[in-house]
Design a protein around this motif. Structure first.
Motif, PDB file in Angstrom:
ATOM      1  N   TYR A 107     -15.809   6.420   5.411  1.00  9.24           N
ATOM      2  CA  TYR A 107     -16.358   5.127   5.033  1.00  9.24           C
ATOM      3  C   TYR A 107     -15.635   4.569   3.808  1.00  9.24           C
ATOM      4  O   TYR A 107     -15.313   3.371   3.744  1.00  9.24           O
ATOM      5  CB  TYR A 107     -17.862   5.256   4.757  1.00  9.24           C
ATOM      6  CG  TYR A 107     -18.471   3.973   4.251  1.00  9.24           C
ATOM      7  CD1 TYR A 107     -18.724   2.902   5.119  1.00  9.24           C
ATOM      8  CD2 TYR A 107     -18.781   3.830   2.896  1.00  9.24           C
ATOM      9  CE1 TYR A 107     -19.277   1.733   4.648  1.00  9.24           C
ATOM     10  CE2 TYR A 107     -19.331   2.655   2.414  1.00  9.24           C
ATOM     11  CZ  TYR A 107     -19.570   1.601   3.293  1.00  9.24           C
ATOM     12  OH  TYR A 107     -20.115   0.435   2.818  1.00  9.24           O
ATOM     13  N   LYS A 108     -15.369   5.434   2.815  1.00  8.63           N
ATOM     14  CA  LYS A 108     -14.663   4.967   1.633  1.00  8.63           C
ATOM     15  C   LYS A 108     -13.256   4.516   1.976  1.00  8.63           C
ATOM     16  O   LYS A 108     -12.765   3.508   1.455  1.00  8.63           O
ATOM     17  CB  LYS A 108     -14.629   6.080   0.584  1.00  8.63           C
ATOM     18  CG  LYS A 108     -15.967   6.348  -0.080  1.00  8.63           C
ATOM     19  CD  LYS A 108     -15.819   7.296  -1.248  1.00  8.63           C
ATOM     20  CE  LYS A 108     -15.312   8.660  -0.800  1.00  8.63           C
ATOM     21  NZ  LYS A 108     -15.239   9.622  -1.934  1.00  8.63           N
ATOM     22  N   ALA A 109     -12.588   5.262   2.840  1.00  8.05           N
ATOM     23  CA  ALA A 109     -11.227   4.894   3.204  1.00  8.05           C
ATOM     24  C   ALA A 109     -11.181   3.594   4.004  1.00  8.05           C
ATOM     25  O   ALA A 109     -10.246   2.800   3.880  1.00  8.05           O
ATOM     26  CB  ALA A 109     -10.580   6.026   4.008  1.00  8.05           C
ATOM     27  N   ALA A 110     -12.215   3.375   4.825  1.00  7.55           N
ATOM     28  CA  ALA A 110     -12.218   2.174   5.664  1.00  7.55           C
ATOM     29  C   ALA A 110     -12.838   0.982   4.959  1.00  7.55           C
ATOM     30  O   ALA A 110     -12.418  -0.164   5.163  1.00  7.55           O
ATOM     31  CB  ALA A 110     -12.974   2.457   6.971  1.00  7.55           C
ATOM     32  N   GLY A 111     -13.829   1.221   4.119  1.00  4.94           N
ATOM     33  CA  GLY A 111     -14.549   0.116   3.508  1.00  4.94           C
ATOM     34  C   GLY A 111     -13.945  -0.372   2.202  1.00  4.94           C
ATOM     35  O   GLY A 111     -14.102  -1.543   1.848  1.00  4.94           O
ATOM     36  N   ILE A 112     -13.287   0.499   1.432  1.00  2.00           N
ATOM     37  CA  ILE A 112     -12.727   0.102   0.137  1.00  2.00           C
ATOM     38  C   ILE A 112     -11.197   0.019   0.281  1.00  2.00           C
ATOM     39  O   ILE A 112     -10.550   0.989   0.674  1.00  2.00           O
ATOM     40  CB  ILE A 112     -13.087   1.129  -0.955  1.00  2.00           C
ATOM     41  CG1 ILE A 112     -14.606   1.259  -1.057  1.00  2.00           C
ATOM     42  CG2 ILE A 112     -12.501   0.700  -2.292  1.00  2.00           C
ATOM     43  CD1 ILE A 112     -15.057   2.313  -2.047  1.00  2.00           C
ATOM     44  N   PRO A 113     -10.597  -1.120  -0.018  1.00  2.00           N
ATOM     45  CA  PRO A 113      -9.135  -1.254   0.110  1.00  2.00           C
ATOM     46  C   PRO A 113      -8.393  -0.275  -0.816  1.00  2.00           C
ATOM     47  O   PRO A 113      -8.919   0.168  -1.847  1.00  2.00           O
ATOM     48  CB  PRO A 113      -8.872  -2.709  -0.286  1.00  2.00           C
ATOM     49  CG  PRO A 113     -10.187  -3.399  -0.126  1.00  2.00           C
ATOM     50  CD  PRO A 113     -11.242  -2.383  -0.422  1.00  2.00           C
ATOM     51  N   TYR A 114      -7.174   0.006  -0.432  1.00  2.00           N
ATOM     52  CA  TYR A 114      -6.372   0.969  -1.199  1.00  2.00           C
ATOM     53  C   TYR A 114      -6.095   0.459  -2.607  1.00  2.00           C
ATOM     54  O   TYR A 114      -6.155   1.225  -3.585  1.00  2.00           O
ATOM     55  CB  TYR A 114      -5.052   1.221  -0.464  1.00  2.00           C
ATOM     56  CG  TYR A 114      -4.115   2.147  -1.218  1.00  2.00           C
ATOM     57  CD1 TYR A 114      -4.256   3.518  -1.136  1.00  2.00           C
ATOM     58  CD2 TYR A 114      -3.097   1.627  -2.013  1.00  2.00           C
ATOM     59  CE1 TYR A 114      -3.419   4.365  -1.839  1.00  2.00           C
ATOM     60  CE2 TYR A 114      -2.249   2.472  -2.723  1.00  2.00           C
ATOM     61  CZ  TYR A 114      -2.410   3.842  -2.627  1.00  2.00           C
ATOM     62  OH  TYR A 114      -1.579   4.670  -3.325  1.00  2.00           O
ATOM     63  N   GLY A 115      -5.823  -0.829  -2.755  1.00  2.00           N
ATOM     64  CA  GLY A 115      -5.545  -1.383  -4.081  1.00  2.00           C
ATOM     65  C   GLY A 115      -6.737  -1.310  -5.010  1.00  2.00           C
ATOM     66  O   GLY A 115      -6.586  -1.196  -6.226  1.00  2.00           O
ATOM     67  N   VAL A 116      -7.946  -1.356  -4.436  1.00  2.00           N
ATOM     68  CA  VAL A 116      -9.150  -1.257  -5.258  1.00  2.00           C
ATOM     69  C   VAL A 116      -9.424   0.193  -5.626  1.00  2.00           C
ATOM     70  O   VAL A 116      -9.854   0.503  -6.742  1.00  2.00           O
ATOM     71  CB  VAL A 116     -10.346  -1.877  -4.532  1.00  2.00           C
ATOM     72  CG1 VAL A 116     -11.634  -1.690  -5.326  1.00  2.00           C
ATOM     73  CG2 VAL A 116     -10.094  -3.351  -4.272  1.00  2.00           C
ATOM     74  N   ARG A 117      -9.196   1.108  -4.674  1.00  2.00           N
ATOM     75  CA  ARG A 117      -9.484   2.519  -4.914  1.00  2.00           C
ATOM     76  C   ARG A 117      -8.477   3.165  -5.863  1.00  2.00           C
ATOM     77  O   ARG A 117      -8.871   3.908  -6.776  1.00  2.00           O
ATOM     78  CB  ARG A 117      -9.472   3.281  -3.577  1.00  2.00           C
ATOM     79  CG  ARG A 117     -10.697   3.005  -2.726  1.00  2.00           C
ATOM     80  CD  ARG A 117     -10.764   3.888  -1.498  1.00  2.00           C
ATOM     81  NE  ARG A 117      -9.670   3.634  -0.568  1.00  2.00           N
ATOM     82  CZ  ARG A 117      -8.674   4.482  -0.328  1.00  2.00           C
ATOM     83  NH1 ARG A 117      -8.614   5.625  -0.972  1.00  2.00           N
ATOM     84  NH2 ARG A 117      -7.725   4.158   0.544  1.00  2.00           N
ATOM     85  N   LEU A 118      -7.167   2.906  -5.696  1.00  3.13           N
ATOM     86  CA  LEU A 118      -6.137   3.621  -6.453  1.00  3.13           C
ATOM     87  C   LEU A 118      -5.181   2.701  -7.199  1.00  3.13           C
ATOM     88  O   LEU A 118      -4.221   3.183  -7.804  1.00  3.13           O
ATOM     89  CB  LEU A 118      -5.313   4.507  -5.495  1.00  3.13           C
ATOM     90  CG  LEU A 118      -6.118   5.562  -4.728  1.00  3.13           C
ATOM     91  CD1 LEU A 118      -5.211   6.317  -3.766  1.00  3.13           C
ATOM     92  CD2 LEU A 118      -6.788   6.534  -5.689  1.00  3.13           C
ATOM     93  N   GLY A 119      -5.421   1.402  -7.194  1.00  2.00           N
ATOM     94  CA  GLY A 119      -4.524   0.473  -7.861  1.00  2.00           C
ATOM     95  C   GLY A 119      -4.665   0.506  -9.380  1.00  2.00           C
ATOM     96  O   GLY A 119      -5.648   1.031  -9.926  1.00  2.00           O
TER      97      GLY A 119
END
Length: 310
Positions: free
Chosen positions: A25-37
């Motif tokens: 869910y985290k991988a699909a719901g939260i964009p990569y730039g928001v999670r690790l940017g």
């Protein structure tokens, strides 16, 4: 008949399945730039200045609290000497003033109390900041300032190095120009000192021409002397062209290859003129009308021809 407990491909049963669902869910719901940017918020110079002020206030509170703890040394105020009581009073007043200054700068009261409690253990700010985040920011700021100073030093060294390189290039260019000038001068000097084949051939041709003229003039002189009854007393044509002594050493007055070229025909003509004048001046000394005919050559029996009588 047994019940199918499979939950589908790629998923395990129990708590592990729930963890996998949360990760999915985290991988699909939260964009990569928001999670690790990277952080895009601009704290600006005002926030950096405020953090520096708060860190400075907390540093002073913690250090004064640590100094008071070391003065007390687990003793009561009554157990201290008069000098120690005076120092304790000064430290206490300074600590209260630091707390008031921190409150004035907007430092949260909880951070002020934490700094004082940390100092009571005898730990100053440099050994363990009471506020972990402000301590880390201060440390990173010092590292950044040192990095800037190092970069400035490298830039100055690089500038000096570039100036040295430019100076060395100018020196090399000047030396190359000097070498080129010396090479040109050497080539010109070699060209002057080394006669070309055409020049040698020209000099040989002029010498042969001069030899022929000398021979022709000498034949005329001999004919003239025999007709006048005089004898040759001057040098031979070979001696006039290439004079040298018997030892094989060249005559000092002789022109050499290193001497500048002169008009050979003019020099030989002057020698011929001198020989003719010498022959004519010797005619008067050969005999006179009162002495009779000139002596006869004993080797050849030659002498002046008898005059014809009418």
């Amino acid at each position: 008949m047994s019940k199918n407990t499979s939950q589908g491909p790629g998923f395990a049963a129990g708590p592990d399945r729930e963890q996998q669902l949360r990760d999915l869910y985290k991988a699909a719901g939260i964009p990569y730039g928001v999670r690790l940017g990277p952080i895009e918020h601009d704290y600006g110079p005002a926030q950096a200045r405020l953090d520096s002020i708060h860190a400075s206030c907390l540093r002073e509170i913690q250090n004064l609290s640590a100094l008071r703890a070391r003065l007390m040394k687990d003793r009561s105020y009554l157990e201290l000497s008069e000098l120690e009581r005076s120092r304790m009073d000064l430290t206490f007043n300074a600590l209260n003033g630091a707390r008031l200054a921190a409150e004035y700068e907007g430092v949260p009261p909880a951070d002020i109390d934490t700094a004082e409690e940390t100092g009571k253990t005898g730990t100053p700010w440099v050994h363990g900041p009471s506020h972990q985040h402000l301590g880390r920011i201060e440390q990173l700021s010092d590292d950044l300032e040192q990095a800037h100073d190092l970069i400035d030093a490298y830039e100055r060294s690089f500038t000096v190095g570039q100036e040295l390189i430019a100076a060395q290039r100018q020196t090399i260019g000047a030396q190359r120009e000097k070498i080129a000038a010396l090479e040109r001068a050497n080539a010109e000097l070699s060209q002057r000192l080394s006669p070309t084949p055409g020049k040698i051939a020209e000099l040989e041709e002029r010498l042969d021409h001069a030899r022929r003229e000398v021979t022709q003039l000498w034949d005329k002189i001999e004919d003239y002397q025999w007709e006048r009854g005089t004898y040759r007393t001057g040098p031979t044509p070979d001696e006039m062209i290439a004079p040298a002594d018997r030892s094989g050493e060249p005559d000092p007055g002789m022109k050499t290859e290193t001497d500048p070229p002169s008009d050979t025909t003019t020099e030989i003509g002057e020698a011929i003129t001198s020989a003719i004048e010498e022959a004519l001046s010797g005619q008067a000394d050969a005999w006179s009308s009162e002495d009779g005919p000139p002596p006869t050559d004993p080797a050849t029996g030659s002498g002046p021809e008898p005059e014809a009588t009418p």
